[in-house]
Structures are given as structure tokens and as C-alpha cells.
Design a protein around this motif. Structure first.
Motif, PDB file in Angstrom:
ATOM      1  N   GLU A 105     106.202  47.320  31.033  1.00 49.52           N
ATOM      2  CA  GLU A 105     107.200  47.935  31.632  1.00 49.52           C
ATOM      3  C   GLU A 105     107.223  48.296  33.128  1.00 49.52           C
ATOM      4  O   GLU A 105     105.910  48.099  33.436  1.00 49.52           O
ATOM      5  N   VAL A 106     108.155  48.606  33.844  1.00 49.93           N
ATOM      6  CA  VAL A 106     107.501  49.279  35.218  1.00 49.93           C
ATOM      7  C   VAL A 106     108.259  50.518  35.573  1.00 49.93           C
ATOM      8  O   VAL A 106     109.042  51.036  35.077  1.00 49.93           O
ATOM      9  N   ALA A 107     107.590  51.113  36.434  1.00 50.48           N
ATOM     10  CA  ALA A 107     107.673  52.451  37.194  1.00 50.48           C
ATOM     11  C   ALA A 107     107.539  52.100  38.566  1.00 50.48           C
ATOM     12  O   ALA A 107     106.645  51.652  39.217  1.00 50.48           O
ATOM     13  N   THR A 108     108.277  52.847  39.310  1.00 48.86           N
ATOM     14  CA  THR A 108     108.469  52.857  41.006  1.00 48.86           C
ATOM     15  C   THR A 108     108.207  54.156  41.355  1.00 48.86           C
ATOM     16  O   THR A 108     108.909  55.156  41.129  1.00 48.86           O
ATOM     17  N   PHE A 158      96.948  58.476  30.227  1.00 56.40           N
ATOM     18  CA  PHE A 158      97.212  57.262  31.212  1.00 56.40           C
ATOM     19  C   PHE A 158      97.350  56.018  30.756  1.00 56.40           C
ATOM     20  O   PHE A 158      96.746  55.535  29.588  1.00 56.40           O
ATOM     21  N   LEU A 159      98.577  55.238  31.219  1.00 54.26           N
ATOM     22  CA  LEU A 159      98.534  53.868  30.710  1.00 54.26           C
ATOM     23  C   LEU A 159      98.366  53.102  31.678  1.00 54.26           C
ATOM     24  O   LEU A 159      98.157  53.120  32.994  1.00 54.26           O
ATOM     25  N   PRO A 160      97.363  51.910  31.355  1.00 59.01           N
ATOM     26  CA  PRO A 160      96.754  51.157  32.134  1.00 59.01           C
ATOM     27  C   PRO A 160      97.770  50.188  32.965  1.00 59.01           C
ATOM     28  O   PRO A 160      98.861  49.574  32.436  1.00 59.01           O
ATOM     29  N   VAL A 161      97.472  50.226  34.192  1.00 54.39           N
ATOM     30  CA  VAL A 161      98.388  49.245  35.267  1.00 54.39           C
ATOM     31  C   VAL A 161      97.724  47.992  34.957  1.00 54.39           C
ATOM     32  O   VAL A 161      96.561  47.619  35.017  1.00 54.39           O
ATOM     33  N   VAL A 162      98.723  46.885  34.866  1.00 55.44           N
ATOM     34  CA  VAL A 162      98.467  45.293  34.746  1.00 55.44           C
ATOM     35  C   VAL A 162      98.782  44.583  36.072  1.00 55.44           C
ATOM     36  O   VAL A 162      98.105  43.748  36.219  1.00 55.44           O
ATOM     37  N   GLU A 163      99.742  45.357  36.791  1.00 58.33           N
ATOM     38  CA  GLU A 163      99.962  44.470  38.081  1.00 58.33           C
ATOM     39  C   GLU A 163     100.803  45.532  38.910  1.00 58.33           C
ATOM     40  O   GLU A 163     101.388  46.657  38.474  1.00 58.33           O
ATOM     41  N   VAL A 164     100.636  45.369  40.188  1.00 59.88           N
ATOM     42  CA  VAL A 164     101.366  46.356  41.243  1.00 59.88           C
ATOM     43  C   VAL A 164     102.272  45.327  42.209  1.00 59.88           C
ATOM     44  O   VAL A 164     101.704  44.218  42.485  1.00 59.88           O
ATOM     45  N   TYR A 221     107.958  53.622  51.497  1.00 62.32           N
ATOM     46  CA  TYR A 221     107.858  52.182  50.628  1.00 62.32           C
ATOM     47  C   TYR A 221     107.958  52.387  49.376  1.00 62.32           C
ATOM     48  O   TYR A 221     107.264  53.248  48.856  1.00 62.32           O
ATOM     49  N   PRO A 222     108.524  51.489  48.545  1.00 65.75           N
ATOM     50  CA  PRO A 222     108.477  51.817  47.191  1.00 65.75           C
ATOM     51  C   PRO A 222     107.134  50.736  46.584  1.00 65.75           C
ATOM     52  O   PRO A 222     106.823  49.821  47.047  1.00 65.75           O
ATOM     53  N   PHE A 223     106.679  51.499  45.732  1.00 61.75           N
ATOM     54  CA  PHE A 223     105.387  50.753  45.029  1.00 61.75           C
ATOM     55  C   PHE A 223     106.023  50.577  43.472  1.00 61.75           C
ATOM     56  O   PHE A 223     106.108  51.606  42.803  1.00 61.75           O
ATOM     57  N   LYS A 224     105.777  49.414  43.154  1.00 62.36           N
ATOM     58  CA  LYS A 224     106.046  49.127  41.668  1.00 62.36           C
ATOM     59  C   LYS A 224     104.868  48.859  41.017  1.00 62.36           C
ATOM     60  O   LYS A 224     104.000  48.208  41.275  1.00 62.36           O
ATOM     61  N   LEU A 225     104.729  49.738  39.922  1.00 62.13           N
ATOM     62  CA  LEU A 225     103.400  49.546  39.027  1.00 62.13           C
ATOM     63  C   LEU A 225     103.890  49.172  37.688  1.00 62.13           C
ATOM     64  O   LEU A 225     104.807  49.559  36.972  1.00 62.13           O
ATOM     65  N   TYR A 226     103.428  48.161  37.102  1.00 62.72           N
ATOM     66  CA  TYR A 226     103.598  47.381  35.629  1.00 62.72           C
ATOM     67  C   TYR A 226     102.654  47.823  34.797  1.00 62.72           C
ATOM     68  O   TYR A 226     101.250  47.734  35.264  1.00 62.72           O
ATOM     69  N   TYR A 227     103.161  48.340  33.845  1.00 58.68           N
ATOM     70  CA  TYR A 227     102.009  49.019  32.680  1.00 58.68           C
ATOM     71  C   TYR A 227     102.287  48.396  31.309  1.00 58.68           C
ATOM     72  O   TYR A 227     103.635  48.102  31.026  1.00 58.68           O
ATOM     73  N   LYS A 228     101.557  48.648  30.515  1.00 60.16           N
ATOM     74  CA  LYS A 228     101.858  48.513  29.013  1.00 60.16           C
ATOM     75  C   LYS A 228     101.622  49.488  28.258  1.00 60.16           C
ATOM     76  O   LYS A 228     100.471  50.206  28.333  1.00 60.16           O
ATOM     77  N   ARG A 229     102.335  50.041  27.115  1.00 57.83           N
ATOM     78  CA  ARG A 229     102.079  50.870  26.306  1.00 57.83           C
ATOM     79  C   ARG A 229     101.384  50.255  24.991  1.00 57.83           C
ATOM     80  O   ARG A 229     102.038  49.534  24.349  1.00 57.83           O
ATOM     81  N   PRO A 230     100.252  50.780  24.576  1.00 60.68           N
ATOM     82  CA  PRO A 230      99.615  50.246  23.404  1.00 60.68           C
ATOM     83  C   PRO A 230     100.350  50.403  22.393  1.00 60.68           C
ATOM     84  O   PRO A 230     100.543  49.777  21.255  1.00 60.68           O
ATOM     85  N   THR A 231     100.933  51.491  22.071  1.00 58.36           N
ATOM     86  CA  THR A 231     102.003  51.891  20.732  1.00 58.36           C
ATOM     87  C   THR A 231     103.268  52.507  21.110  1.00 58.36           C
ATOM     88  O   THR A 231     103.411  53.108  22.119  1.00 58.36           O
ATOM     89  N   ASN A 232     104.135  52.625  20.406  1.00 55.89           N
ATOM     90  CA  ASN A 232     105.441  53.332  20.428  1.00 55.89           C
ATOM     91  C   ASN A 232     105.310  54.998  20.719  1.00 55.89           C
ATOM     92  O   ASN A 232     106.324  55.701  20.903  1.00 55.89           O
ATOM     93  N   CYS A 233     104.004  55.553  20.545  1.00 53.74           N
ATOM     94  CA  CYS A 233     103.669  56.753  20.536  1.00 53.74           C
ATOM     95  C   CYS A 233     103.389  57.257  22.310  1.00 53.74           C
ATOM     96  O   CYS A 233     103.395  58.580  22.216  1.00 53.74           O
TER      97      CYS A 233
END
Length: 142
Positions: free
Chosen positions: A101-104, A34-40, A52-64
Motif C-alpha cells: 500500500e502507499v501513503a504520501t 508502526f508499519l514497515p516501509v518496503v520502498e520509498v 515535495y511529495p514523499f511516497k512511502l510503500y508499506y505492508k500490513r501484516p494482517t487485516n487488523c
């Protein structure tokens, strides 16, 4: 946890389609995570029967780490939500990007719902390995 099994099967399927990777290759190391969510970005309130759309902002720690959808777990009006990933352990490089990055995903408030919903967004683990969440309660208005 049937969803964990489904997530594991999705990981196997994704790993099978990656170019230059073979499940028969003993040198390929991959995992689900799982990738940590930093903002919603969620609605202030919801109305029954509306999507409703939910946008989750997350960060990948590495390119893997590769985005692989969402993991959700429901208990009444409580939802745990995590950004799912597939992790390949080969030539990983830290990502130094400033912007997350963002996913919805779409959430449909049930037609017969008149109670608040609480969403627990996965934000990572603490020093003891305990899962941490950002809790957001969204009221349902008539």
C-alpha cells in the motif's frame, strides 16, 4: 516523547469511532504501532522553499492494522519517519497481497536550508527487537 503521547491519544480517538467497538468493552484489544516501509519514492534533490511529495510503500501484516498517518521525529536535518497504525486484535487474518500500500506526505524544504537532509524510514525490527531504518540522504541545491 510528546509525539508518542499524541499518537496514543489519536489511537484512543480512532478506537472510539470504530463501529461496534466501545472503549468500555473489556474485550476490545487495540494498540498503536508502526508499519514497515518496503520502498520509498523521494526526490533526487530539493531546493529551499519548495514542497515535495514523499511516497512511502508499506505492508500490513494482517487485516487488523489500520493506517493512521505518519510519525516523524526531527533532529536538525535528520528525520525519522514511520507509517503509523492502529492495531485491533480481533479476528485478524494475514494479508497475502503482492503489492504494498502507499501513503504520501508533503515535505517542505525550509527557505533557509542549504544542507542535505537525511531521512530514516522505519522498516521494522530485527530479531533482537532493535528498530531498523532505510536511510536516504537528499541534497539541497541552490
Amino acid at each position: 516523547m510528546k509525539k508518542v503521547l499524541v499518537l496514543f491519544l489519536a489511537v484512543l480517538g480512532f478506537a472510539g469511532v470504530l463501529s461496534s467497538c466501545s472503549l468500555d468493552d473489556p474485550n476490545v484489544n487495540f494498540d498503536a504501532g508502526f508499519l514497515p516501509v518496503v520502498e520509498v519514492d523521494v526526490p533526487e534533490y530539493m531546493q529551499a522553499g519548495t514542497t515535495y511529495p514523499f511516497k512511502l510503500y508499506y505492508k500490513r501484516p494482517t487485516n487488523c492494522y489500520y493506517y493512521n498517518g505518519f510519525y516523524t521525529e526531527q533532529d536538525g536535518n535528520d528525520f525519522k519517519v514511520a507509517v503509523s497504525s492502529i492495531v485491533l486484535y480481533e479476528n485478524c487474518m494475514p494479508i497475502q497481497e503482492v503489492e504494498p500500500e502507499v501513503a504520501t506526505f508533503e515535505f517542505q524544504c525550509p527557505q533557509s536550508s542549504f544542507q542535505d537532509y537525511t531521512f530514516h524510514f522505519y522498516t521494522g525490527q530485527d530479531a533482537d527487537g532493535v528498530d531498523q531504518y532505510m536511510d536516504v540522504t537528499i541534497p539541497v541545491e541552490p
